[in-house]
Design an enzyme around this catalytic site. Structure first.
Site, PDB file in Angstrom:
ATOM      1  N   HIS B  97     -17.137   9.823  -5.189  1.00 15.19           N
ATOM      2  CA  HIS B  97     -16.103  10.770  -4.757  1.00 15.19           C
ATOM      3  C   HIS B  97     -15.404  10.229  -3.512  1.00 15.19           C
ATOM      4  CE1 HIS B  97     -14.100  14.331  -3.237  1.00 15.19           C
ATOM      5  NE2 HIS B  97     -14.849  14.292  -2.151  1.00 15.19           N
ATOM      6  N   ASP B 126      15.591  -3.105  -2.182  1.00 16.89           N
ATOM      7  CA  ASP B 126      14.261  -3.099  -2.781  1.00 16.89           C
ATOM      8  C   ASP B 126      13.286  -3.452  -1.674  1.00 16.89           C
ATOM      9  OD1 ASP B 126      11.923  -3.526  -4.485  1.00 16.89           O
ATOM     10  OD2 ASP B 126      13.355  -3.668  -6.141  1.00 16.89           O
ATOM     11  N   TRP B 162     -20.101   6.605   0.879  1.00 19.99           N
ATOM     12  CA  TRP B 162     -18.897   5.767   0.949  1.00 19.99           C
ATOM     13  C   TRP B 162     -18.943   4.861   2.177  1.00 19.99           C
ATOM     14  CZ3 TRP B 162     -14.582   4.949   4.120  1.00 19.99           C
ATOM     15  CH2 TRP B 162     -14.502   5.756   5.255  1.00 19.99           C
ATOM     16  N   SER B 190      -5.136  -5.757  -2.294  1.00 16.89           N
ATOM     17  CA  SER B 190      -3.964  -4.955  -2.644  1.00 16.89           C
ATOM     18  C   SER B 190      -3.369  -4.300  -1.403  1.00 16.89           C
ATOM     19  CB  SER B 190      -4.374  -3.902  -3.674  1.00 16.89           C
ATOM     20  OG  SER B 190      -3.411  -2.892  -3.746  1.00 16.89           O
ATOM     21  N   SER B 191      -4.236  -3.716  -0.564  1.00 22.19           N
ATOM     22  CA  SER B 191      -3.741  -3.035   0.637  1.00 22.19           C
ATOM     23  C   SER B 191      -3.092  -4.007   1.600  1.00 22.19           C
ATOM     24  CB  SER B 191      -4.892  -2.347   1.371  1.00 22.19           C
ATOM     25  OG  SER B 191      -5.315  -1.245   0.659  1.00 22.19           O
ATOM     26  N   HIS B 274     -12.703   3.415  11.524  1.00 23.53           N
ATOM     27  CA  HIS B 274     -11.939   4.390  12.283  1.00 23.53           C
ATOM     28  C   HIS B 274     -10.435   4.190  12.165  1.00 23.53           C
ATOM     29  CE1 HIS B 274     -11.816   8.092  14.261  1.00 23.53           C
ATOM     30  NE2 HIS B 274     -10.757   7.644  14.859  1.00 23.53           N
ATOM     31  N   GLU B 276      -9.096   3.019   9.714  1.00 21.52           N
ATOM     32  CA  GLU B 276      -8.884   3.453   8.327  1.00 21.52           C
ATOM     33  C   GLU B 276      -8.550   4.943   8.250  1.00 21.52           C
ATOM     34  OE1 GLU B 276      -8.673   2.149   5.341  1.00 21.52           O
ATOM     35  OE2 GLU B 276      -8.941   3.949   4.125  1.00 21.52           O
ATOM     36  N   TYR B 278      -7.059   6.670  10.405  1.00 17.99           N
ATOM     37  CA  TYR B 278      -5.672   6.869  10.869  1.00 17.99           C
ATOM     38  C   TYR B 278      -4.690   6.319   9.856  1.00 17.99           C
ATOM     39  CZ  TYR B 278      -7.685   8.596  15.085  1.00 17.99           C
ATOM     40  OH  TYR B 278      -8.403   9.343  15.964  1.00 17.99           O
ATOM     41  N   SER B 289       7.097  15.106   9.794  1.00 17.31           N
ATOM     42  CA  SER B 289       8.206  14.993  10.745  1.00 17.31           C
ATOM     43  C   SER B 289       9.552  14.911  10.045  1.00 17.31           C
ATOM     44  CB  SER B 289       8.023  13.752  11.628  1.00 17.31           C
ATOM     45  OG  SER B 289       6.801  13.817  12.293  1.00 17.31           O
ATOM     46  N   HIS B 323     -17.905   6.328  18.093  1.00 19.46           N
ATOM     47  CA  HIS B 323     -18.185   7.773  18.113  1.00 19.46           C
ATOM     48  C   HIS B 323     -18.777   8.226  16.772  1.00 19.46           C
ATOM     49  CE1 HIS B 323     -13.762   8.718  16.840  1.00 19.46           C
ATOM     50  NE2 HIS B 323     -14.518   8.692  15.771  1.00 19.46           N
ATOM     51  N   HIS B 324     -18.739   7.343  15.772  1.00 18.38           N
ATOM     52  CA  HIS B 324     -19.450   7.637  14.529  1.00 18.38           C
ATOM     53  C   HIS B 324     -20.925   7.294  14.654  1.00 18.38           C
ATOM     54  CE1 HIS B 324     -15.681   8.155  12.205  1.00 18.38           C
ATOM     55  NE2 HIS B 324     -15.211   7.274  13.061  1.00 18.38           N
ATOM     56  N   THR B 349      -2.262  13.314  19.897  1.00 18.62           N
ATOM     57  CA  THR B 349      -2.257  14.163  18.708  1.00 18.62           C
ATOM     58  C   THR B 349      -1.677  15.525  19.054  1.00 18.62           C
ATOM     59  OG1 THR B 349      -4.281  13.026  18.106  1.00 18.62           O
ATOM     60  CG2 THR B 349      -3.680  14.909  16.773  1.00 18.62           C
ATOM     61  N   LYS B 352       2.048  15.490  19.149  1.00 15.65           N
ATOM     62  CA  LYS B 352       2.673  15.598  17.829  1.00 15.65           C
ATOM     63  C   LYS B 352       2.771  17.050  17.383  1.00 15.65           C
ATOM     64  CE  LYS B 352       2.044  11.231  15.754  1.00 15.65           C
ATOM     65  NZ  LYS B 352       3.439  11.277  15.380  1.00 15.65           N
ATOM     66  N   ARG B 471     -25.701  16.534   5.680  1.00  9.89           N
ATOM     67  CA  ARG B 471     -24.816  16.178   4.580  1.00  9.89           C
ATOM     68  C   ARG B 471     -25.567  15.307   3.574  1.00  9.89           C
ATOM     69  NH1 ARG B 471     -20.871  11.559   7.199  1.00  9.89           N
ATOM     70  NH2 ARG B 471     -20.018  11.559   5.112  1.00  9.89           N
TER      71      ARG B 471
END
Lengths: 371, 550
Positions: B97, B126, B162, B190-191, B274, B276, B278, B289, B323-324, B349, B352, B471
C-alpha cells in the site's frame, strides 16, 4: 450557500470529537514517572498552541469564505503584499516555537541523563519476544505473549488484557532509578511502555540507554513499536512495579532458582525429563518461526520435522542452536538460553514429530562446548 | 518586486493565440497528429499531452490498486482478532500500500500534471526532451508490474514496511526482495529522468519575456521539486544497491554481525525520505496557489514570498531527516539539532497557509468543485501540519513515534493534502483537457463523500495512537476497538467514493457542458489562452508574454 454550514459543521464535529475523546482518556497517559508527566505537559502545551492557532487561522478563513461570497455580490479587492503583515506572520510563529523549544530542551536533557542508576536491566529484542537480564544479579528470563492462540483466532472469548499479557513480566522496584540497556539479537525492535514514557529502539549491534524511576506500584503494559516481522503485533511488554522490599525478595527468589538451574548442568538428565523441558522451551522460543509442529515457514524458516539432513548431523544441530547462522535469521542462543535449556530443546527437536533419532543431549555436553 | 517592470497587460485573446498556433506551422486542423495509430501511438508518443494523460491514467490505476490493499488492511483491523488475513500477508499489504501510493500514485500523478501543464503554462511547444519523456513514463508500468508480481512469488512480496528498514529487509527478507529492489531502481530512474526533463523545460523553453519570477507557482514548485528529486533519488538508489549487495553478494553494510550498521540504513533512507515527502507536497502547494486566486477572483497575496517559502522548505528538508529517528538512540546534541530544524519548517509552511487565507480575504469567492478540494486541502493539510509540529517536539515524540498518531499525521498531509490537490487539479484542468466542464453535481458528491470518508478514517487514528496503539500491527488490544471500527468504515466510504471520481472523469471525457478557452473567469495563466480542449500541438510559435507585476 449550503456548503459553508457543511464545512463549519464538519470542523465543529471534529473539535467536539477531539475534546470528548481526550476527556474519555483517549489521550497520552499521564504516566507514573516525573518525566512522563513532563512529557504529557509538553504534549498538552503544544496541543493547545495548535488549537489556538487553528481557531484563529480557520476562523479568519471561514469568515472570509462566508463574508466574501460571490453569490452575495462580493467584489474582489485588489490589495496584495503587505510587508508589515508578512513580517508579523513570520516572526510570531518563530517566537512561539522558541517558547516551545525551551521546555522541550530541558525535558530532553533529563531523559538523556541515565547515569547513577540503582539497577541495570539488559533488554534484548528477539523475534518475537523480550529477554530481560538483571545485570550483575544472575537473573535472566524471556517474556512471551501469553494470550492463547484461540483468542486471536476468535475461537475463544478475548480476555481483558488481550495481546497485552505475558508469561513473565519484567519486575522492577518503585523509587529506584532503573537503567535499561537495549539491544537486539535479530532485527530492529522498539521497547515501549506508555505509562513509563520510555520508548527506545533495540538495534542489533548497538546498545541503547534509557531509564525510569517509577513512582507507583502497578502493572504497566506496552508493545513493540518497530515493525519486526510477522509477529510484530504479538510482542507485548509488561512491567510489574513493586515496593523495593517486595522486589528484593522477588530477586532473591529468582537468584536461588537460577542457582538450582545452574546446578542442573552437572547431573545426568533422563530422556523424558529432557523431552518435557525441551517441549516447554521449544514452544516458548522456537515455535514462533519453526512452528509448533516443526513444519517451519520455508523458504525463510526451514522445517525441523522431516528434515533428514539435519537429523543426520547432531553436531551441526548443536552448533546451529548455540551460534546461530551467519547471514540468516537464526540467532545464537548461547547467551539467552541456559545449557539445560539448550540441551533439552535439541533433544526435543531430535525426537519430536516423528524424528525419533533417539539422541539425547546432556547439559554437561553443552556446557563443555560453551566453554 | 523590481519597480522597473512595464505595466501588466491582459493575456492574449484566445482566438488570436489559437490562430497563431495553427497558422505558421501550417497545421490547419487542431488535433493534427502524424505517426502510428492505435496502441503503438501510445507506446511511441513523444507528445507532452499524451504522455501526461498516460501518467495520469497510470497514477489513477495505482491509486485504486494501492487503495484495495489499504482496504484489506482496514478490513482486517475492523475488529480485534485475526479474521481475514494472516500477519504475513497483512505485512505485505501495508508495505505494498505504502510503496504503490508513494511511488505509483502520488509521484506519477504530479508528473502527469507537470507534463500536461508546465509547457502550457510557460508557453512551450512540448517538454524539452520528448523521447526521454516517453522512456520515463514507460519505465513505470514495467517497474510496477514487477513490484506487484512479487506478491505471487514464493515467500510473498515485500513485508518490511515501505521504509524497508534493514536488517528486516535484508537478512530477514523474502527472496522476492531482489525484484523489489529492481523495480524501485526503475521507478527511481523514471523520476530522475522526468525531473531532468522538467528542469530543462522550465529553464529553456519559457515564452519570450517570461522571467523566472513571472512563472505560475505550479511551475515554480515543480522546478524546486525536480531539484529535490535529482538530489535524493540517487540516494535511494544507493541504499537499495547496498541492500542488494548485502542480500546477494555477502556484504555487510547493514548486518551488525558482519560489522555493518543498521542505523546507517535509517540515516541514508531518511536523507532520501524526508525530501521525498516534500516532493509529494510542493507541487500540491503550486496547484492550490493557482486554484484559490482563480475562484477568489483576486491575485495571490504574496507571490514572491510563496516562492521563497517553497525554496526554504526545500532547503530545510535536507536538514531534518533524523526527526524520523528520535527513538534510535541519537546523541542528545543531534536530537536537539533535528528538533529545532524541524520546528523551523513550521514558519515557511505557515507563511503559505497565511498567504492562501489572505488571498481569500476580501475576494469574490465561488465554490466550484476544484475550489472545494483546494479549500479542504488548506484546512486538512494544516491539521496534518499541526500534528507534525507536535511530532517535532522530541521528548513527546518518544510517545508518538511509530504509533497511529504518526499514521494519522502523514495520511492527513498525503491524502487530503497531496491527493486532494491532485483531484483539485484534475477538476480544475479537465475543461482544458477535454473541452467539457466536469459535472458539478457529481463533483460535489465526490467531494463531500471524500471529505467525510477521509476524516472518519484518519481523525480517530490520532486517538488510537495517543492511547498506545503501535502502527503496522494486524491485531490489537480491546481498548482500541471502537476507533479502529470507525477508521475502517471511513476507509470503505472514502474508497468507494473514488468510483464517483472515475465516473465523473469518464462522463467529462465523453461530453458535458462545453468549456471556452478561458474556462474559469478568474483564471489568469497562459494555459487559458489556448482553446479547450487544448489541441495536440500548442505554442508552436511562442506566445508573446507580457510581464505581470506579481
Amino acid at each position: 450557500m449550503r456548503k459553508l454550514p457543511g464545512g463549519v459543521a464538519a470542523i465543529g464535529g471534529g473539535v467536539w470529537l477531539t475534546f470528548s475523546a481526550l476527556a474519555h482518556g483517549w489521550n497520552m497517559p499521564l504516566g507514573v514517572t516525573a518525566l512522563s508527566r513532563d512529557i504529557h505537559g509538553l504534549h498538552m502545551t503544544i496541543f493547545w498552541i495548535c488549537v489556538v492557532i487553528g481557531v484563529v487561522v480557520f476562523g479568519v478563513m471561514f469568515y472570509s469564505l462566508f463574508r466574501y461570497r460571490r453569490s452575495k455580490g462580493a467584489q474582489a479587492s485588489l490589495f496584495h503584499e503587505n510587508t508589515k503583515v508578512e513580517v508579523i506572520w513570520t516572526t510570531v510563529p518563530l517566537l512561539i516555537l522558541i517558547g516551545m523549544a525551551l521546555p522541550a530542551t530541558a525535558t530532553l536533557k533529563q531523559m538523556y541523563d541515565a547515569k547513577d542508576a540503582d539497577l541495570d536491566v539488559m533488554v534484548t529484542g528477539q523475534q518475537w519476544r523480550w529477554h530481560y537480564e538483571y545485570l550483575g544479579e544472575d537473573v535472566a528470563f524471556t517474556s512471551n505473549l501469553a494470550t492463547p492462540r484461540d483468542q486471536i483466532d476468535g475461537a475463544a472469548a478475548k480476555g481483558e488484557n488481550y495481546l497485552l499479557e505475558v508469561d513473565e513480566p519484567l519486575v522492577l522496584p518503585v523509587g529506584r532509578k532503573v537503567r535499561f540497556l537495549l539491544t537486539s539479537d535479530d532485527v530492529v525492535h522498539s521497547w515501549w511502555v506508555p505509562d513509563l514514557a520510555v520508548k527506545q529502539d533495540a538495534i542489533p549491534g548497538f546498545v541503547n540507554e534509557n531509564w525510569v524511576r517509577i513512582e507507583t506500584p502497578g502493572t504497566y503494559r506496552g508493545q513493540c513499536t518497530e515493525l519486526c516481522g510477522r509477529n510484530h503485533g504479538f510482542m507485548p511488554v509488561v512491567v510489574e512495579a513493586m515496593e523495593p522490599d517486595a522486589f528484593d525478595s522477588w530477586l532473591a527468589e529468582r537468584q536461588q532458582a537460577a542457582a538450582r538451574e545452574a546446578s542442573g548442568v552437572d547431573r545426568e538428565w533422563a530422556m523424558d525429563e529432557l523431552m518435557s523441558r525441551g517441549q516447554q522451551v521449544y514452544e516458548s522460543i522456537c515455535a514462533s518461526c519453526h512452528q509448533v509442529d516443526g513444519s517451519g515457514n520455508p523458504p525463510v524458516f526451514p522445517a525441523l520435522a522431516n528434515n533428514p539432513a539435519l537429523m543426520a548431523e547432531r553436531d551441526r544441530h548443536i552448533a546451529t542452536v548455540i551460534n546461530g547462522v551467519a547471514g540468516k535469521p537464526m540467532p545464537a542462543f548461547s547467551s539467552s538460553l541456559s545449557p539445560v535449556e539448550i540441551a533439552a530443546v535439541i533433544t526435543y527437536e531430535r525426537n519430536a514429530w516423528g524424528n525419533d533419532t533417539g539422541d539425547s543431549v546432556q547439559p554437561s555436553e553443552i556446557q563443555a562446548r560453551l566453554e | 518586486m523590481a519597480p522597473k517592470l512595464p505595466p501588466r497587460l491582459p493575456p492574449q485573446h484566445p482566438l488570436e493565440q489559437a490562430g497563431e498556433a495553427a497558422g505558421p506551422a501550417g497545421h490547419a486542423e487542431a488535433g493534427y497528429h502524424h505517426g502510428p495509430k492505435g496502441l503503438l501511438r501510445w507506446l511511441l508518443t513523444t507528445n507532452h499531452k499524451e504522455i501526461g494523460t498516460l501518467y495520469l491514467i497510470f497514477s489513477l490505476s495505482m491509486f485504486f490498486i494501492g487503495g484495495i490493499f489499504a482496504l484489506v488492511v482496514r478490513a482486517e483491523l475492523f475488529q480485534p482478532g485475526l479474521q481475514l488475513v494472516q500477519p504475513e500477508f497483512f505485512n505485505q499489504m501495508t508495505t505494498m500500500h505504502g510503496l504503490i501510493m508513494v511511488f505509483g500514485a502520488v509521484m506519477p500523478g504530479f508528473v502527469g500534471l507537470a507534463n500536461w501543464m508546465i509547457p502550457l503554462q510557460i508557453g512551450a511547444p512540448d517538454m524539452a526532451l520528448p523521447r526521454l519523456n516517453n522512456f520515463s513514463f514507460w519505465l513505470l508500468p514495467v517497474a510496477f508490474t514487477l513490484l506487484l508480481s512479487t506478491l505471487l512469488m514464493p515467500g510473498g512480496g515485500p513485508n518490511f514496511g515501505w521504509t524497508f528498514y534493514a536488517p528486516l529487509s535484508t537478512t530477514y527478507s523474502p527472496p522476492s526482495t531482489t525484484f523489489f529492489i529492481l523495480s524501485l531502481h526503475m521507478a527511481g530512474i523514471s523520476s530522475i529522468l522526468g525531473a531532468i526533463n522538467i528542469i530543462a523545460t522550465i529553464l529553456n523553453l519559457r515564452a519570450p519575456g517570461m522571467r523566472m519570477m513571472d512563472m505560475p507557482l505550479f511551475v515554480w514548485t515543480w522546478l524546486i521539486t525536480a531539484f529535490l528529486l535529482i538530489a535524493v533519488m540517487p540516494v535511494l538508489a544507493g541504499v537499495i544497491t547496498m541492500m542488494l549487495l548485502d542480500i546477494n553478494f555477502g556484504t555487510s553494510f547493514f548486518n551488525a554481525a558482519g560489522g555493518g550498521d543498521p542505523v546507517m540504513f535509517q540515516h541514508i533512507f531518511w536523507f532520501f525520505g524526508h525530501p521525498e515527502v516534500y516532493i509529494m507536497i510542493l507541487p500540491a502547494f503550486g496547484i492550490v496557489s493557482a486554484i484559490i486566486p482563480t475562484f477568489a477572483r483576486k491575485r495571490l497575496f504574496g507571490y514572491a514570498s510563496m516562492v521563497y517559502a517553497t525554496s526554504s522548505i526545500a532547503i530545510l528538508s535536507f536538514l531534518v531527516w533524523a526527526h524520523h529517528m528520535f527513538a534510535v538512540g541519537l546523541p542528545l546534541v543531534a536530537e536537539l539539532f533535528f528538533m529545532y530544524t524541524t520546528m523551523l519548517i513550521a514558519v515557511p509552511t505557515g507563511v503559505k497557509v497565511f498567504n492562501w487565507i489572505a488571498t481569500l480575504f476580501q475576494g469574490s469567492i465561488s465554490f466550484e468543485t476544484p475550489m472545494l478540494f483546494a479549500l479542504a486541502f488548506v484546512v486538512l493539510f494544516s491539521i496534518g501540519g499541526f500534528s507534525g509540529l507536535m511530532l517535532a517536539i522530541a521528548p513527546a515524540d518518544f510517545q508518538y513515534h511509530d504509533t497511529y498518531f504518526v499514521v494519522a499525521h502523514f495520511h492527513y498531509v498525503l491524502v487530503p493534502g497531496a491527493v486532494f490537490a491532485i483531484m483539485a487539479a484534475v477538476y480544475y484542468w479537465l475543461p482544458k483537457w477535454t473541452g467539457h466542464y466536469p459535472n458539478e453535481r457529481l463533483g460535489r458528491w465526490h467531494f463531500w463523500t471524500s471529505v467525510v470518508g477521509v476524516n472518519l478514517t484518519f481523525f480517530p487514528m490520532h486517538f488510537s495512537g495517543l492511547a498506545g496503539m503501535p502502527r503496522r500491527i494486524p491485531d490489537y488490544a480491546l481498548q482500541f476497538a471502537d476507533f479502529n471500527m470507525a477508521s475502517s468504515i471511513g476507509a470503505l466510504l472514502f474508497g468507494t467514493s473514488q468510483l464517483l471520481f472515475v465516473w465523473m472523469i469518464i462522463k467529462c471525457v465523453r461530453g458535458g457542458e462545453k468549456a471556452p478557452a478561458k474556462a474559469w473567469d478568474g483564471a489568469e495563466d497562459l494555459e487559458w489562452t489556448v482553446p479547450s480542449p487544448a489541441p495536440l500541438h500548442t505554442f508552436e510559435t511562442p506566445p508573446r508574454f507580457q510581464h505581470q507585476e506579481h
